[in-house]
Design an enzyme around this catalytic site. Sequence first.
Site, PDB file in Angstrom:
ATOM      1  N   THR A  10       0.837  -1.281   0.066  1.00 26.88           N
ATOM      2  CA  THR A  10      -0.064   0.108  -0.050  1.00 26.88           C
ATOM      3  C   THR A  10       1.024   1.423   0.056  1.00 26.88           C
ATOM      4  OG1 THR A  10      -0.159  -0.332   2.530  1.00 26.88           O
ATOM      5  CG2 THR A  10      -2.005  -1.234   1.269  1.00 26.88           C
ATOM      6  N   GLN A  12       4.119   3.573  -1.369  1.00 26.12           N
ATOM      7  CA  GLN A  12       4.546   4.160  -2.739  1.00 26.12           C
ATOM      8  C   GLN A  12       5.254   3.090  -3.919  1.00 26.12           C
ATOM      9  OE1 GLN A  12       7.258   8.003  -3.622  1.00 26.12           O
ATOM     10  NE2 GLN A  12       8.805   6.431  -3.461  1.00 26.12           N
ATOM     11  N   SER A 127      18.364   1.014   2.838  1.00 29.41           N
ATOM     12  CA  SER A 127      18.447   2.421   2.513  1.00 29.41           C
ATOM     13  C   SER A 127      19.637   3.067   2.893  1.00 29.41           C
ATOM     14  CB  SER A 127      17.523   2.995   3.722  1.00 29.41           C
ATOM     15  OG  SER A 127      17.604   4.419   3.838  1.00 29.41           O
ATOM     16  N   GLU A 129      19.905   5.869   4.228  1.00 31.83           N
ATOM     17  CA  GLU A 129      19.957   6.441   5.476  1.00 31.83           C
ATOM     18  C   GLU A 129      21.008   5.550   6.502  1.00 31.83           C
ATOM     19  OE1 GLU A 129      18.215   8.982   7.548  1.00 31.83           O
ATOM     20  OE2 GLU A 129      18.435   9.729   5.448  1.00 31.83           O
ATOM     21  N   TYR A 151      15.578   4.911  12.975  1.00 33.18           N
ATOM     22  CA  TYR A 151      15.098   4.047  11.408  1.00 33.18           C
ATOM     23  C   TYR A 151      16.168   3.793  10.915  1.00 33.18           C
ATOM     24  CZ  TYR A 151      14.049   3.943   6.426  1.00 33.18           C
ATOM     25  OH  TYR A 151      13.986   3.494   5.191  1.00 33.18           O
ATOM     26  N   HIS A 181      13.938   8.159  -3.326  1.00 33.73           N
ATOM     27  CA  HIS A 181      13.011   7.963  -4.441  1.00 33.73           C
ATOM     28  C   HIS A 181      11.682   8.389  -4.371  1.00 33.73           C
ATOM     29  CE1 HIS A 181      13.519   4.316  -2.779  1.00 33.73           C
ATOM     30  NE2 HIS A 181      12.123   3.817  -3.216  1.00 33.73           N
ATOM     31  N   ARG A 186       4.373   9.682  -3.165  1.00 34.04           N
ATOM     32  CA  ARG A 186       4.950  10.016  -1.997  1.00 34.04           C
ATOM     33  C   ARG A 186       4.390  10.291  -1.032  1.00 34.04           C
ATOM     34  NH1 ARG A 186       9.474   8.188   0.734  1.00 34.04           N
ATOM     35  NH2 ARG A 186      11.324   9.394   0.360  1.00 34.04           N
TER      36      ARG A 186
HETATM   37  P1  NAP Z   1       5.874   3.800   2.498  1.00 37.72           P
HETATM   38  O1  NAP Z   1       5.265   4.473   1.336  1.00 37.72           O
HETATM   39  O2  NAP Z   1       5.898   4.538   3.855  1.00 37.72           O
HETATM   40  O3  NAP Z   1       5.341   2.372   2.527  1.00 37.72           O
HETATM   41  C1  NAP Z   1       5.444   1.469   3.677  1.00 37.72           C
HETATM   42  C2  NAP Z   1       4.636   0.411   3.849  1.00 37.72           C
HETATM   43  O4  NAP Z   1       4.783  -0.442   4.850  1.00 37.72           O
HETATM   44  C3  NAP Z   1       3.161   0.840   3.723  1.00 37.72           C
HETATM   45  O5  NAP Z   1       2.378  -0.215   2.877  1.00 37.72           O
HETATM   46  C4  NAP Z   1       2.669   0.228   5.068  1.00 37.72           C
HETATM   47  O6  NAP Z   1       1.563   0.019   5.248  1.00 37.72           O
HETATM   48  C5  NAP Z   1       3.454  -0.971   5.465  1.00 37.72           C
HETATM   49  N1  NAP Z   1       3.754  -1.152   6.886  1.00 37.72           N
HETATM   50  C6  NAP Z   1       4.044  -0.341   7.785  1.00 37.72           C
HETATM   51  N2  NAP Z   1       4.042  -0.948   8.922  1.00 37.72           N
HETATM   52  C7  NAP Z   1       3.809  -2.158   8.698  1.00 37.72           C
HETATM   53  C8  NAP Z   1       3.461  -3.372   9.550  1.00 37.72           C
HETATM   54  N3  NAP Z   1       3.815  -3.508  10.876  1.00 37.72           N
HETATM   55  N4  NAP Z   1       3.124  -4.522   8.829  1.00 37.72           N
HETATM   56  C9  NAP Z   1       2.767  -4.545   7.384  1.00 37.72           C
HETATM   57  N5  NAP Z   1       3.087  -3.667   6.585  1.00 37.72           N
HETATM   58  C10 NAP Z   1       3.331  -2.357   7.238  1.00 37.72           C
HETATM   59  O7  NAP Z   1       7.570   3.473   2.093  1.00 37.72           O
HETATM   60  P2  NAP Z   1       8.029   3.692   0.521  1.00 37.72           P
HETATM   61  O8  NAP Z   1       8.512   4.989   0.271  1.00 37.72           O
HETATM   62  O9  NAP Z   1       7.155   2.636  -0.515  1.00 37.72           O
HETATM   63  O10 NAP Z   1       9.280   2.663   0.889  1.00 37.72           O
HETATM   64  C11 NAP Z   1       9.279   1.178   0.838  1.00 37.72           C
HETATM   65  C12 NAP Z   1      10.383   0.690   1.262  1.00 37.72           C
HETATM   66  O11 NAP Z   1      11.745   1.056   1.161  1.00 37.72           O
HETATM   67  C13 NAP Z   1      10.487   1.075   3.097  1.00 37.72           C
HETATM   68  O12 NAP Z   1      10.983  -0.243   3.699  1.00 37.72           O
HETATM   69  C14 NAP Z   1      11.540   2.192   3.106  1.00 37.72           C
HETATM   70  O13 NAP Z   1      11.974   2.180   4.481  1.00 37.72           O
HETATM   71  C15 NAP Z   1      12.399   1.636   1.921  1.00 37.72           C
HETATM   72  N6  NAP Z   1      13.195   2.905   1.645  1.00 37.72           N
HETATM   73  C16 NAP Z   1      12.466   3.868   0.890  1.00 37.72           C
HETATM   74  C17 NAP Z   1      13.135   4.656   0.285  1.00 37.72           C
HETATM   75  C18 NAP Z   1      12.429   5.971  -0.373  1.00 37.72           C
HETATM   76  O14 NAP Z   1      13.345   6.894  -0.770  1.00 37.72           O
HETATM   77  N7  NAP Z   1      11.276   5.980  -0.626  1.00 37.72           N
HETATM   78  C19 NAP Z   1      14.588   4.705   0.118  1.00 37.72           C
HETATM   79  C20 NAP Z   1      15.018   3.592   0.628  1.00 37.72           C
HETATM   80  C21 NAP Z   1      14.497   2.701   1.446  1.00 37.72           C
HETATM   81  P3  NAP Z   1       0.237   1.008   5.559  1.00 37.72           P
HETATM   82  O15 NAP Z   1      -0.313   1.410   4.186  1.00 37.72           O
HETATM   83  O16 NAP Z   1      -0.710   0.363   6.261  1.00 37.72           O
HETATM   84  O17 NAP Z   1       0.872   2.211   6.433  1.00 37.72           O
HETATM   85  O1  F7E Z   2      13.867  14.247   4.484  1.00 34.36           O
HETATM   86  C1  F7E Z   2      14.869  17.598   5.363  1.00 34.36           C
HETATM   87  C2  F7E Z   2      15.069  16.498   6.265  1.00 34.36           C
HETATM   88  O2  F7E Z   2      11.803  13.157   5.376  1.00 34.36           O
HETATM   89  C3  F7E Z   2      14.708  14.541   3.518  1.00 34.36           C
HETATM   90  C4  F7E Z   2      12.622   8.027   3.518  1.00 34.36           C
HETATM   91  O3  F7E Z   2      12.052   7.437   2.300  1.00 34.36           O
HETATM   92  O4  F7E Z   2      14.519   8.519   2.440  1.00 34.36           O
HETATM   93  C5  F7E Z   2      13.496   9.174   3.194  1.00 34.36           C
HETATM   94  O5  F7E Z   2      14.062   9.635   4.289  1.00 34.36           O
HETATM   95  C6  F7E Z   2      15.629  15.847   4.077  1.00 34.36           C
HETATM   96  C7  F7E Z   2      15.932  15.517   5.466  1.00 34.36           C
HETATM   97  O6  F7E Z   2      13.506  11.985   3.871  1.00 34.36           O
HETATM   98  C8  F7E Z   2      11.452  19.159   5.839  1.00 34.36           C
HETATM   99  O7  F7E Z   2      15.746  17.127   7.514  1.00 34.36           O
HETATM  100  C9  F7E Z   2      13.658  19.815   5.664  1.00 34.36           C
HETATM  101  O8  F7E Z   2      17.303  16.007   5.688  1.00 34.36           O
HETATM  102  O9  F7E Z   2      12.065  13.712   2.741  1.00 34.36           O
HETATM  103  P1  F7E Z   2      12.720  13.225   4.109  1.00 34.36           P
HETATM  104  P2  F7E Z   2      14.575  11.090   4.389  1.00 34.36           P
HETATM  105  O10 F7E Z   2      14.554  11.617   5.959  1.00 34.36           O
HETATM  106  O11 F7E Z   2      15.803  11.341   3.613  1.00 34.36           O
HETATM  107  C10 F7E Z   2      15.296   7.593   3.022  1.00 34.36           C
HETATM  108  C11 F7E Z   2      16.555   6.979   1.940  1.00 34.36           C
HETATM  109  C12 F7E Z   2      14.520   6.472   3.591  1.00 34.36           C
HETATM  110  O12 F7E Z   2      15.217   5.291   3.671  1.00 34.36           O
HETATM  111  C13 F7E Z   2      13.412   6.904   4.340  1.00 34.36           C
HETATM  112  O13 F7E Z   2      12.548   5.777   4.421  1.00 34.36           O
HETATM  113  O14 F7E Z   2      14.819  16.920   4.102  1.00 34.36           O
HETATM  114  N1  F7E Z   2      13.862  18.600   5.593  1.00 34.36           N
HETATM  115  N2  F7E Z   2      12.522  20.212   5.976  1.00 34.36           N
HETATM  116  C14 F7E Z   2      12.494  18.108   5.764  1.00 34.36           C
HETATM  117  N3  F7E Z   2      11.901  16.736   5.936  1.00 34.36           N
HETATM  118  C15 F7E Z   2      10.480  16.703   6.091  1.00 34.36           C
HETATM  119  N4  F7E Z   2       9.940  15.401   5.998  1.00 34.36           N
HETATM  120  N5  F7E Z   2       9.850  17.938   6.358  1.00 34.36           N
HETATM  121  C16 F7E Z   2      10.437  18.794   6.382  1.00 34.36           C
HETATM  122  O15 F7E Z   2       9.338  19.996   6.422  1.00 34.36           O
END
Ligand code: NAP
Ligand code: F7E
Length: 328
Positions: A10, A12, A127, A129, A151, A181, A186
């Site tokens: 569910t 992104q 990630s 991160e 995290y 991404h 998102r």
């Molecule tokens: P997202 O939109 O936050 O989606 C997270 C998903 O995990 C949702 O479907 C959520 O369900 C589900 N979830 C949360 N807690 C759960 C639980 N206890 N049991 C089962 N499902 C659960 O994340 P995303 O951006 O698509 O990212 C996908 C994965 O890649 C994540 O693991 C994220 O940490 C990792 N990641 C993301 C990025 C990025 O930039 N997007 C980069 C590196 C790694 P609900 O809809 O019910 O909340």
């Molecule tokens: O923050 C700065 C904030 O929350 C990016 C997740 O998908 O990518 C994501 O994590 C930057 C940070 O993403 C605001 O401080 C400034 O430096 O969009 P973000 P994230 O923390 O990089 C990684 C790869 C993952 O794995 C994670 O799951 O932006 N920032 N002002 C802000 N961030 C937010 N959220 N809101 C602000 O107002």
Amino acid sequence: MKRALITGITGQDGAYLSQLLLSKGYEVFGLVRRSSAAEVMDEKLRWLGIAAEVRLVDGNLTDLSSLLRTMRDVKPDEVYNLAAQSFVKSSWNQPLLTGAVTGIGAANVLEAVRLEAPSARFYQASSSEMFGLIQEPVQTERTPFYPRSPYAAAKLYAHWMTVNYRESFGLHATSGILFNHESPLRGIEFVTRKITDGVARIKLGQQRTLALGNLDARRDWGHARDYVKAMWAMLQHDTPDDYVIATGRTVSVRDFCDLAFAHVGLKADDHVVVDERYLRPAEVPLLLGDSGKARQRLGWAPDTSLEQLVVEMVEADIDRLKFQGACR
Ligand code: NAP
Ligand code: F7E
């Protein structure tokens, strides 16, 4: 017909990955946790027009029994573990839940695969991160990790468990170390979507300012549609491994704002304000990835530029707000 099981369907990436796998002829199953808001649960899948084509299974990453049952019932050829508490800022407020879902939850999925579907190929959503306070100016698979949030610490545990299950039990377990991404799907709490939604509201006269935190943070932002192709490609390779997926370009939050506001003919400086509530206890100031290994071994490369991503996100948010207005 191959069967894929996606946890986090569910979210992104789950939505874009489902779309990709369906287009390749897969039968797609998705693990979903029970929610009181069941009517909006599959919103992203509906946005892509594929909600009716995926099969949802009731389960939770923190409930090993649900994962064992799911593996037995679905008999997947490929398992993509995308589920997580993925919002870094929330991980300081909910560190134990983040550890239980993002860290131990991944170990639960690995156990369920090992016990019930040992020949399935497994993908772990690691990630950038995990690089946190970066130890090298450009991060590769060999760069040492330095997690800066609950995290990132939980993701690091899940990453090493994936490596460990590969080496201990011979599982085809792969870890994709993906840099940020984004897309129109998102979550609104992440900075890029918060910016494009804010730009759209300001352009349509619904708000005047956009409050953000650290404008100097730099990220290597790509498009989720490109990145799910890398996930799939990793599992098609005969040898499981770790891969960095990134664009190789880093820009600041301020730069992202400039691009987004400029697209609608406005200036970010006239609207963006800094609000301390959005600062973090510990920041990751800069991320920049080198995905040379994935480019060479998987033939993967991103198709979407940052400029194209920004335009797609702003336009989608303008359309969404206009549609909501028309429905009122
Ligand atoms: P997202 O939109 O936050 O989606 C997270 C998903 O995990 C949702 O479907 C959520 O369900 C589900 N979830 C949360 N807690 C759960 C639980 N206890 N049991 C089962 N499902 C659960 O994340 P995303 O951006 O698509 O990212 C996908 C994965 O890649 C994540 O693991 C994220 O940490 C990792 N990641 C993301 C990025 C990025 O930039 N997007 C980069 C590196 C790694 P609900 O809809 O019910 O909340
Ligand atoms: O923050 C700065 C904030 O929350 C990016 C997740 O998908 O990518 C994501 O994590 C930057 C940070 O993403 C605001 O401080 C400034 O430096 O969009 P973000 P994230 O923390 O990089 C990684 C790869 C993952 O794995 C994670 O799951 O932006 N920032 N002002 C802000 N961030 C937010 N959220 N809101 C602000 O107002």
